[in-house]
Scaffold this motif. Structure first.
Motif, PDB file in Angstrom:
ATOM      1  N   VAL A  76       3.577  57.245  -3.208  1.00 18.44           N
ATOM      2  CA  VAL A  76       4.028  55.967  -3.761  1.00 18.44           C
ATOM      3  C   VAL A  76       3.944  54.887  -2.670  1.00 18.44           C
ATOM      4  CG1 VAL A  76       5.988  54.755  -4.785  1.00 18.44           C
ATOM      5  CG2 VAL A  76       5.454  57.093  -5.496  1.00 18.44           C
ATOM      6  N   THR A  77       4.246  55.270  -1.442  1.00  9.43           N
ATOM      7  CA  THR A  77       4.114  54.329  -0.328  1.00  9.43           C
ATOM      8  C   THR A  77       2.645  53.951  -0.151  1.00  9.43           C
ATOM      9  OG1 THR A  77       5.860  55.668   0.665  1.00  9.43           O
ATOM     10  CG2 THR A  77       4.919  53.938   2.046  1.00  9.43           C
ATOM     11  N   ARG A 113       5.908  58.645 -10.999  1.00  2.00           N
ATOM     12  CA  ARG A 113       5.366  59.911 -10.505  1.00  2.00           C
ATOM     13  C   ARG A 113       6.248  61.083 -10.928  1.00  2.00           C
ATOM     14  NH1 ARG A 113       4.379  60.464  -4.268  1.00  2.00           N
ATOM     15  NH2 ARG A 113       6.649  60.633  -4.323  1.00  2.00           N
ATOM     16  N   SER A 115       3.863  65.987   5.080  1.00  6.67           N
ATOM     17  CA  SER A 115       4.713  65.322   4.084  1.00  6.67           C
ATOM     18  C   SER A 115       4.393  63.825   4.047  1.00  6.67           C
ATOM     19  CB  SER A 115       6.196  65.547   4.406  1.00  6.67           C
ATOM     20  OG  SER A 115       6.483  65.126   5.723  1.00  6.67           O
ATOM     21  N   THR A 116       3.113  63.513   4.239  1.00 10.17           N
ATOM     22  CA  THR A 116       2.689  62.106   4.334  1.00 10.17           C
ATOM     23  C   THR A 116       1.232  61.959   3.884  1.00 10.17           C
ATOM     24  OG1 THR A 116       1.945  62.507   6.595  1.00 10.17           O
ATOM     25  CG2 THR A 116       4.166  61.620   6.363  1.00 10.17           C
ATOM     26  N   GLU A 163      -4.296  65.321   3.773  1.00  9.24           N
ATOM     27  CA  GLU A 163      -3.105  64.484   3.938  1.00  9.24           C
ATOM     28  C   GLU A 163      -2.232  65.108   5.017  1.00  9.24           C
ATOM     29  OE1 GLU A 163      -0.603  64.454   0.383  1.00  9.24           O
ATOM     30  OE2 GLU A 163      -1.216  66.508  -0.086  1.00  9.24           O
ATOM     31  N   ALA A 217       4.863  57.512   4.089  1.00  9.36           N
ATOM     32  CA  ALA A 217       5.726  58.259   3.158  1.00  9.36           C
ATOM     33  C   ALA A 217       7.012  57.459   2.995  1.00  9.36           C
ATOM     34  CB  ALA A 217       6.059  59.645   3.715  1.00  9.36           C
ATOM     35  N   ALA A 218       7.761  57.777   1.944  1.00  6.14           N
ATOM     36  CA  ALA A 218       9.048  57.105   1.744  1.00  6.14           C
ATOM     37  C   ALA A 218       9.974  57.364   2.928  1.00  6.14           C
ATOM     38  CB  ALA A 218       9.689  57.589   0.448  1.00  6.14           C
ATOM     39  N   LYS A 249       4.418  66.909  -7.450  1.00  4.16           N
ATOM     40  CA  LYS A 249       5.385  66.932  -6.336  1.00  4.16           C
ATOM     41  C   LYS A 249       6.409  68.033  -6.583  1.00  4.16           C
ATOM     42  CE  LYS A 249       8.013  63.667  -3.473  1.00  4.16           C
ATOM     43  NZ  LYS A 249       7.405  63.933  -2.173  1.00  4.16           N
TER      44      LYS A 249
HETATM   45  C1  LIG Z   1       2.389  66.232   0.864  1.00  6.15           C
HETATM   46  C2  LIG Z   1       2.842  64.808   0.784  1.00  6.15           C
HETATM   47  N1  LIG Z   1       1.927  63.826   0.778  1.00  6.15           N
HETATM   48  C3  LIG Z   1       2.294  62.527   0.725  1.00  6.15           C
HETATM   49  C4  LIG Z   1       3.622  62.156   0.688  1.00  6.15           C
HETATM   50  C5  LIG Z   1       3.992  60.698   0.653  1.00  6.15           C
HETATM   51  O1  LIG Z   1       4.486  60.332  -0.604  1.00  6.15           O
HETATM   52  P1  LIG Z   1       5.470  59.097  -0.774  1.00  6.15           P
HETATM   53  O2  LIG Z   1       4.795  57.916  -0.139  1.00  6.15           O
HETATM   54  O3  LIG Z   1       5.583  58.920  -2.248  1.00  6.15           O
HETATM   55  O4  LIG Z   1       6.744  59.439  -0.110  1.00  6.15           O
HETATM   56  C6  LIG Z   1       4.604  63.145   0.665  1.00  6.15           C
HETATM   57  C7  LIG Z   1       6.028  62.791   0.591  1.00  6.15           C
HETATM   58  O5  LIG Z   1       6.906  63.614   0.557  1.00  6.15           O
HETATM   59  C8  LIG Z   1       4.211  64.502   0.707  1.00  6.15           C
HETATM   60  O6  LIG Z   1       5.128  65.500   0.712  1.00  6.15           O
END
Ligand SMILES: Cc1ncc(COP(=O)(O)O)c(C=O)c1O
Length: 287
Positions: A209-210, A52, A184-185, A181, A245-246, A148
């Motif tokens: 990615v999670t 990513r 931050s998840t 969404e 999320a991570a 991102k």
């Molecule tokens: C807006 C948003 N959506 C989704 C995610 C989840 O992404 P990931 O699972 O890669 O951490 C994040 C992670 O920071 C995010 O900021």
């Protein structure tokens, strides 16, 4: 112990670390980032985050500052120097440093920063056992949330508004009433038929990615997941809602806007998926 950061080629005390006032990340949010969770000193979902990262950089026409192999050395060195066993690593790459001008500068070198911090897994597990609450907010972000970038002001404002109401996460809702969404998840709900729903990637959301790993894990169970739009009203009426999320891994949502989800306790599916994700992430973490 003082923390150590990697900043443009050097490992420095984090409290002494500085970047230029003409870094384009600082001036224009012209920068991307990634976050890995660290289990047993190793990086979870390593490849997925690297893939990513390369995509985000390519979309912005920023060059990878170094080959993947060298990047891995830096990431693991920051983990090692900070003696992180359980925690997370943050990587930020900006277009670089140049006299302020909106258009891309010529011959600029990307600027790169890596930091790491510990995570209290016991406190996180307790939080997941209790679940968290969410506040819905209109999704007022820009049209390229698939990249991102560090341009997170709408997310910051929304998450602050949630915090001020005692909620742990934001659920963004588009102008048609559909959940996009989290702040931050990524967000999921379980319908009355037991099918898990999460927004499809054609929508203006980040490809978590999670989320990707969880989709693969779910494919190996008897559960069904569909990538489709669902409304905020449907989410409020769902038997379970959870986020990934991570940072938060898989986290149950027990109320949205004060409305209890199910019986207001973390549901069995979210809890089981959290356990499976953590076992998988720990077993496949690399370097
Ligand atoms: C807006 C948003 N959506 C989704 C995610 C989840 O992404 P990931 O699972 O890669 O951490 C994040 C992670 O920071 C995010 O900021």
């Amino acid at each position: 112990m003082s923390r150590t950061a990697y900043v443009n080629g050097a490992y420095v005390r984090q409290s002494d670390a500085v970047v230029s006032i003409e870094d384009r990340g600082y001036q224009f949010a012209d920068a991307v980032y990634e976050v890995w969770s660290v289990f047993d000193g190793r990086l979870a979902d390593l490849e997925g985050h690297l893939n990513r990262l390369e995509r985000s950089l390519a979309e912005l026409k920023i060059a990878m500052p170094m080959p993947r192999s060298a990047l891995l050395v830096v990431l693991t060195e920051v983990v090692r120097r900070n003696r992180i066993r359980e925690g997370m690593v943050y990587l930020q790459i900006s277009r670089g440093v140049a006299p302020r001008d909106h258009v891309f500068p010529d011959n600029v070198r990307p600027a790169m920063v890596v930091t790491a911090k510990p995570v209290d897994r016991i406190a996180a597990a307790k939080k997941a056992l209790a679940g968290i609450t969410a506040k819905s907010m209109p999704d007022i972000r820009w049209g390229r949330c698939d990249i991102k970038t560090v341009g997170l002001l709408p997310n910051v404002l929304a998450k602050q508004a949630a915090r001020e109401e005692g909620a742990g996460e934001v659920i963004f809702v588009d102008s048609d009433g559909y959940v996009t969404e989290g702040g931050s998840t990524n967000v999921y709900m379980i319908g009355t038929n037991g099918v898990i729903l999460t927004r499809d990637l054609k929508a203006n959301i980040l490809a978590g990615v999670t989320r990707l790993t969880l989709l693969k894990l779910i494919a190996g169970t008897g559960l069904e997941i569909r990538e489709v739009a669902f409304t905020l009203e449907a989410a409020k009426a769902a038997s379970e809602v959870f986020i990934t999320a991570a940072t938060s891994l898989v986290m149950p949502i027990i109320a949205i806007d004060g409305h209890l989800i199910g019986d207001g306790k973390p549901g069995p599916v979210a809890s089981a998926l959290r356990d499976s994700y953590i076992i998988h992430a720990r077993n496949t973490a690399l370097v």
